[in-house]
Enzyme design. Structure first.
Site, mmCIF file in Angstrom:
data_model
loop_
_atom_site.group_PDB
_atom_site.id
_atom_site.type_symbol
_atom_site.label_atom_id
_atom_site.label_comp_id
_atom_site.label_asym_id
_atom_site.label_seq_id
_atom_site.Cartn_x
_atom_site.Cartn_y
_atom_site.Cartn_z
ATOM 1 N N TYR B 94 -18.366 -48.561 -29.861
ATOM 2 C CA TYR B 94 -18.515 -47.109 -29.680
ATOM 3 C C TYR B 94 -17.160 -46.406 -29.677
ATOM 4 C CZ TYR B 94 -23.440 -47.691 -28.358
ATOM 5 O OH TYR B 94 -24.793 -47.976 -28.356
ATOM 6 N N TYR B 471 -29.032 -41.880 -29.214
ATOM 7 C CA TYR B 471 -28.829 -41.707 -27.766
ATOM 8 C C TYR B 471 -27.358 -41.727 -27.391
ATOM 9 C CZ TYR B 471 -27.534 -46.253 -25.558
ATOM 10 O OH TYR B 471 -26.871 -47.367 -25.095
ATOM 11 N N ARG B 472 -26.522 -42.195 -28.323
ATOM 12 C CA ARG B 472 -25.109 -42.416 -27.991
ATOM 13 C C ARG B 472 -24.441 -42.745 -29.312
ATOM 14 N NH1 ARG B 472 -23.917 -47.708 -24.278
ATOM 15 N NH2 ARG B 472 -21.673 -47.528 -24.002
HETATM 16 C C1 LIG Z 1 -21.629 -57.722 -28.083
HETATM 17 C C2 LIG Z 1 -21.798 -56.385 -27.406
HETATM 18 C C3 LIG Z 1 -22.976 -56.106 -26.746
HETATM 19 C C4 LIG Z 1 -23.163 -54.878 -26.125
HETATM 20 N N1 LIG Z 1 -24.306 -54.675 -25.407
HETATM 21 C C5 LIG Z 1 -24.479 -53.524 -24.732
HETATM 22 C C6 LIG Z 1 -25.625 -53.331 -23.921
HETATM 23 O O1 LIG Z 1 -26.437 -54.233 -23.754
HETATM 24 N N2 LIG Z 1 -25.785 -52.142 -23.300
HETATM 25 C C7 LIG Z 1 -24.865 -51.158 -23.400
HETATM 26 O O2 LIG Z 1 -25.024 -50.108 -22.784
HETATM 27 N N3 LIG Z 1 -23.760 -51.326 -24.155
HETATM 28 C C8 LIG Z 1 -23.529 -52.476 -24.808
HETATM 29 N N4 LIG Z 1 -22.383 -52.646 -25.539
HETATM 30 C C9 LIG Z 1 -21.445 -51.526 -25.665
HETATM 31 C C10 LIG Z 1 -20.343 -51.455 -24.570
HETATM 32 O O3 LIG Z 1 -19.535 -52.597 -24.657
HETATM 33 C C11 LIG Z 1 -20.886 -51.303 -23.153
HETATM 34 O O4 LIG Z 1 -21.699 -50.154 -23.056
HETATM 35 C C12 LIG Z 1 -19.800 -51.199 -22.076
HETATM 36 O O5 LIG Z 1 -20.397 -51.268 -20.805
HETATM 37 C C13 LIG Z 1 -18.981 -49.908 -22.155
HETATM 38 O O6 LIG Z 1 -17.710 -50.147 -21.652
HETATM 39 P P1 LIG Z 1 -17.281 -49.890 -20.132
HETATM 40 O O7 LIG Z 1 -18.413 -50.287 -19.268
HETATM 41 O O8 LIG Z 1 -15.988 -50.565 -19.952
HETATM 42 O O9 LIG Z 1 -17.136 -48.303 -20.057
HETATM 43 P P2 LIG Z 1 -15.857 -47.438 -20.480
HETATM 44 O O10 LIG Z 1 -15.388 -47.888 -21.787
HETATM 45 O O11 LIG Z 1 -14.889 -47.406 -19.379
HETATM 46 O O12 LIG Z 1 -16.516 -46.009 -20.581
HETATM 47 C C14 LIG Z 1 -17.333 -45.611 -21.642
HETATM 48 C C15 LIG Z 1 -17.093 -44.131 -21.955
HETATM 49 O O13 LIG Z 1 -17.595 -43.336 -20.880
HETATM 50 C C16 LIG Z 1 -16.707 -42.261 -20.609
HETATM 51 N N5 LIG Z 1 -16.122 -42.469 -19.277
HETATM 52 C C17 LIG Z 1 -15.739 -43.667 -18.771
HETATM 53 N N6 LIG Z 1 -15.260 -43.517 -17.542
HETATM 54 C C18 LIG Z 1 -15.326 -42.210 -17.247
HETATM 55 C C19 LIG Z 1 -14.980 -41.459 -16.098
HETATM 56 N N7 LIG Z 1 -14.478 -42.068 -15.024
HETATM 57 N N8 LIG Z 1 -15.159 -40.127 -16.111
HETATM 58 C C20 LIG Z 1 -15.688 -39.521 -17.210
HETATM 59 N N9 LIG Z 1 -16.048 -40.202 -18.338
HETATM 60 C C21 LIG Z 1 -15.874 -41.525 -18.354
HETATM 61 C C22 LIG Z 1 -15.625 -42.286 -21.671
HETATM 62 O O14 LIG Z 1 -16.011 -41.443 -22.728
HETATM 63 C C23 LIG Z 1 -15.632 -43.755 -22.106
HETATM 64 O O15 LIG Z 1 -15.176 -43.910 -23.423
HETATM 65 C C24 LIG Z 1 -22.160 -53.874 -26.196
HETATM 66 C C25 LIG Z 1 -20.974 -54.170 -26.873
HETATM 67 C C26 LIG Z 1 -20.792 -55.413 -27.458
HETATM 68 C C27 LIG Z 1 -19.501 -55.690 -28.143
#
Ligand SMILES: Cc1cc2nc3c(=O)[nH]c(=O)nc-3n(C[C@H](O)[C@H](O)[C@H](O)COP(=O)(O)OP(=O)(O)OC[C@H]3O[C@@H](n4cnc5c(N)ncnc54)[C@H](O)[C@@H]3O)c2cc1C
Lengths: 110, 515
Positions: B94, B471-472
C-alpha cells in the site's frame, strides 16, 4: 514458545486485575531500537520469521560480509521489507551483521 | 548547487528546511532525525507500481512521546513542512513506510512503543503507535493474560494502531480491526491533544469501553485520513475461547464461488461462523509456497488449465475456505454439526479438520492467523513471481454469490490483458466481502512495473464504473480512488481538512485529501 491456553488459564486470567505494563521487563518490552537484548533477540523476533520457514533464504552460515547484512536490512531486497533505524539502530544492526556472518548453518549442514 | 537533502518538501526552500531540521534536532536529539540517503533508504523502499522518486522523503523524524509530537507539529506549522505519520510502517503493498508524495518528512512513531494498559477483566488494551503485534502478543503470553489478538498476515512486524488507522483486517471474530478499536488520543494539526469518545472527560475510566462518547463520533475521521496524528489507541481484545477448531472447506471449480458465498452467508450472519473467514483462490493458496516458473514459463497470465493441474496435483481446492469455531467444546460441537449438515446439503465442498489435513504449512498459517498468532508465512506469496512487486487491489463486494463471481470475472479479464495472474481471496465480513487481489509483478523489470501500474489503473476504472469502490488503496492511486467516491465527498473532506489543518502539514494527499 507459544502456550496453549486452556480453561483454567482463562479463569486464572480473570482474577488478575489491571496489569500495568511498565512493571514487566521480558521479551515484550524490548522490541525496537535501543531495546533489544542482543543480536539473537533481533534475529529470533524478526529475521527468523521468514528466514527459518523457507520464505526467505537461509541467512545463517553463509559466510557473508557483516556489512552486506546491514545494507540488505536497511535497503530491503526485492520483497524483503527495509528495516528502519527505529526498528534496530546502527549499533545493534552491526552486531546482528557480525553474529550472522559468524554463525554456523542451521542444523550444522552447508 | 546540489542540495544536501535527497528531496525537499514541496514549496519549502533549502534554507527554511535547514532551520526546520535544526529545530527537530533540538527537540528530538541528533540521533532521531535522519536526512542521509543511507538511513532514508529504509523509508523509501516500496513494492507498489510507481517510481520510488515519487515517494522519496526529505527526512525522517522520530518522536518518543506525545509531547515531542506536539513540538514537532509546531515546527511543521512554522516552516510549512508536511509530515507523513507512520506507526510501525509496514504498509507493504500500500506504500510501505514511504510518504504519499515526494519530499514529505516521515514522522516515524515506532519509538512510541509503550503498552500503556491491558485490562484482563474488561479485555481491553491501550497502546502507542510503535507497539508491534509481536510485542503485544509476547506481553500477553508473559503475563499469562488469556486474551487473543487479531492481526493482519504480516502479524509480528506490523502493529495494531497503524493497521487500524488504515482500517486493516484480520481473521478472528475481531477481524474488522477499526470496529474493535475504542478511544484515541490524537495530536491535532494545531498541536492540541484530543481524546476521543469518553476519553475527553477528565478522570473518565470508560474511554476503552464505550466508543461513542457524546455528540458527533469523531474516531472515524482520523482513519485513512490526514486530520491528526494518532498517538494512542484503545482496543477490545477477545477472551481466549476454551476451545478453538479451525477447518477448511475445499471446492473444485472457480464458479463454485457462487455456492460458497450463498452457503456461508447465513452461517456468518447468524454468527455460527463467527470469524472473518477467507475464501482463498488456488493461486494464493499455492502461490504461498510454489514458484510460478516451475509451473509455467509461457507469456501472459497462467492458463486456467495449468492452475487446474496444480490444484489436482497438490490436492487443494480451486477455492479454499478457512473458518474457525470458537467456544466451549460443547458449543463448538453443536455448531460443527450445523456446518457439516449445511455443507452436505449444498452438495459441494470437502470439509476438513486440522487432523484430516495433517501437516500442511498453509493450513497451519491460516489456523495461526485465525487465532491471532504470529506467523509471516504469507510472504511466501512473493516467491510466486519474484521481483518484489505487489499492489493490493481491494474492491468491496456484497456477500452475494452472483456479485463475487462478477468481480472475479472482471478482475481475471483485466489482469489477463496485462499478463498478470489472479491471485486473490475474499475476506468475509457480515454482509460484505473485501475482495483482495494481490497484483504481483517483478519490480526489477521496468516493463512489468509499467504494466502493473496500467493494470491497476484499469482495474480501478472498470470496477468503479460498475459501482464497486475500493476499501483502501496504495499511495500512487489515492487521488483516483477519491474521485471515484464523487465530488461531494471529496469537497467535504477538503473543507474539514482546511478547518483543522489550515497549513496542510499533515500527510497532504492521504486518501486524496488536499487543502
Ligand atoms: C504478505 C502480506 C499480507 C498482508 N495481509 C494483510 C492483512 O491480512 N490485512 C491487512 O489489513 N493488511 C495486510 N497487509 C498490508 C499491510 O502490511 C498491513 O495492513 C499492515 O498492518 C500495515 O502496516 P502497519 O500496521 O505497520 O501500519 P503503518 O504502516 O504504520 O500505518 C498504515 C498507514 O496508516 C496511517 N497511519 C499510521 N499511523 C498513523 C498515526 N499514528 N496517525 C495517523 N495516521 C496514521 C498512515 O497513512 C500509514 O501509512 C499485508 C501485506 C503483506 C505484504
Amino acid at each position: 514458545m507459544k502456550k496453549k491456553i486452556n480453561q483454567t488459564a482463562v479463569l486464572a486470567g480473570i482474577l488478575v486485575i489491571g496489569v500495568v505494563a511498565s512493571a514487566i521487563a521480558g521479551d515484550a518490552l524490548a522490541q525496537a531500537a535501543g531495546q533489544w537484548r542482543d543480536a539473537n533477540h533481533v534475529y529470533s523476533k524478526i529475521c527468523a520469521n521468514c528466514h527459518e520457514i523457507g520464505v526467505g533464504p537461509v541467512i545463517k552460515g553463509r559466510n557473508l560480509d557483516p556489512d552486506y547484512y546491514q545494507s540488505v536490512v536497511r535497503h530491503g531486497m526485492r520483497a524483503m521489507p527495509a528495516f528502519r533505524p527505529t526498528d534496530v539502530d546502527d549499533a545493534m544492526l552491526k552486531q546482528v551483521g557480525e553474529m550472522l556472518s559468524k554463525s554456523p548453518a542451521p542444523g550444522g549442514s552447508k | 548547487m546540489p542540495s544536501k537533502y535527497i528531496a525537499l518538501p514541496k514549496g519549502v526552500s533549502e534554507k527554511a528546511f535547514d532551520a526546520a531540521i535544526r529545530e527537530y534536532r533540538e527537540i528530538l536529539g541528533e540521533a532521531n532525525v535522519f536526512t542521509d540517503a543511507d538511513h532514508l533508504a529504509s523509508y523509501s523502499k516500496i513494492m507498489i507500481p510507481d517510481s520510488t522518486d515519487n515517494h522519496t522523503p526529505s527526512a525522517a523524524i522520530c518522536p518518543a512521546s506525545t509531547e515531542e509530537v506536539q513540538r514537532c507539529v509546531a515546527v511543521c506549522n512554522k516552516y510549512k513542512v508536511p509530515v507523513w505519520p507512520i506507526s510501525t510502517g509496514r504498509n507493504l503493498g500500500y506504500g510501505s513506510a514511504a510518504p504519499g508524495s515526494r519530499g514529505q518528512v516521515v514522522m516515524d512513531l515506532r519509538r512510541m512503543n509503550k503498552i500503556i494498559e491491558v485490562d484482563p477483566v474488561l479485555c481491553t488494551a491501550l497502546v502507542e503507535p510503535g507497539v508491534t503485534f509481536q510485542q503485544l502478543y509476547d506481553y500477553l503470553q508473559e503475563n499469562k493474560i488469556p486474551l487473543w489478538l487479531s492481526c493482519p498476515a504480516p502479524s509480528s512486524i506490523a502493529g495494531p494502531l497503524g493497521n487500524a488507522a488504515d482500517r486493516g483486517v484480520g481473521y478472528t471474530p475481531y477481524g474488522e480491526h477499526f470496529m474493535f478499536s475504542c478511544g484515541m488520543e490524537v495530536v491535532m494539526p494545531t498541536g492540541e491533544v484530543l481524546k476521543t469518545g469518553m476519553g475527553s472527560l477528565p478522570n473518565s475510566n470508560t474511554a476503552q469501553v464505550f466508543k461513542w462518547g457524546y455528540g458527533p463520533y469523531l474516531d472515524g475521521i482520523f482513519t485513512q485520513s490526514n486530520y491528526g496524528i494518532i498517538t494512542k489507541m484503545g482496543f477490545w481484545l477477545m477472551p481466549a475461547p476454551p476451545a478453538f477448531k479451525p477447518y477448511v472447506i475445499r471446492y473444485p471449480e472457480e464458479t463454485d464461488i457462487v455456492d460458497i458465498v450463498e452457503t456461508l452467508r447465513p452461517l456468518r450472519l447468524a454468527m455460527i461462523i463467527p470469524n472473518a473467514v477467507v475464501i482463498v483462490h488456488a493461486l494464493w493458496e499455492l502461490g504461498s509456497f510454489l514458484k510460478r516458473a516451475d509451473h509455467y514459463t509461457g507469456t501472459g497470465s497462467i492458463p486456467d488449465s495449468v492452475v487446474k493441474d496444480m490444484v489436482t496435483k497438490n490436492k487443494v481446492g480451486m477455492w479454499n475456505v478457512y473458518c474457525g469455531l470458537y467456544g466451549s467444546p460443547e458449543q463448538n460441537e453443536v455448531n460443527w454439526n450445523i456446518i457439516q449438515n449445511v455443507v452436505k446439503a449444498s452438495g459441494k465442498g470437502e470439509l476438513l479438520t486440522a487432523e484430516q489435513v495433517g501437516d500442511d504449512p498453509v493450513f497451519k498459517y491460516r489456523a495461526d492467523l485465525m487465532q491471532g498468532k504470529m506467523n509471516t508465512a504469507e510472504f511466501g506469496l512473493y516467491n510466486w513471481r519474484g521481483g518484489g512487486g505487489s499492489a493490493w487491489f481491494a474492491p468491496v463486494s456484497q456477500a452475494r454469490g452472483s456479485e463475487t463471481l462478477k468481480q472475479m470475472d472482471m478482475a481475471k479479464k483485466i489482469l489477463g490483458k496485462y499478463g498478470f495472474d489472479y491471485v486473490a481471496e475474499f475476506i468475509v465480513g457480515w454482509r460484505d466481502m473485501h475482495h483482495i487481489v494481490d497484483l504481483l509483478y517483478d519490480r526489477t523489470d521496468p516493463a512489468q512495473l509499467k504494466a502493473a501500474h496500467d493494470c491497476f489503473d484499469e482495474l480501478l476504472t472498470a470496477f468503479s464504473k460498475e459501482g464497486y469502490g475500493t476499501y483502501r488503496v496504495n499511495t500512487a492511486f489515492m487521488d483516483k480512488v477519491a474521485d471515484t467516491y464523487g465530488p461531494v465527498k471529496k469537497e467535504i473532506n477538503r473543507k474539514i481538512k482546511r478547518a483543522l489543518d489550515p497549513n496542510g502539514i499533515i500527510a497532504p494527499g492521504k486518501s486524496g485529501i488536499w487543502n
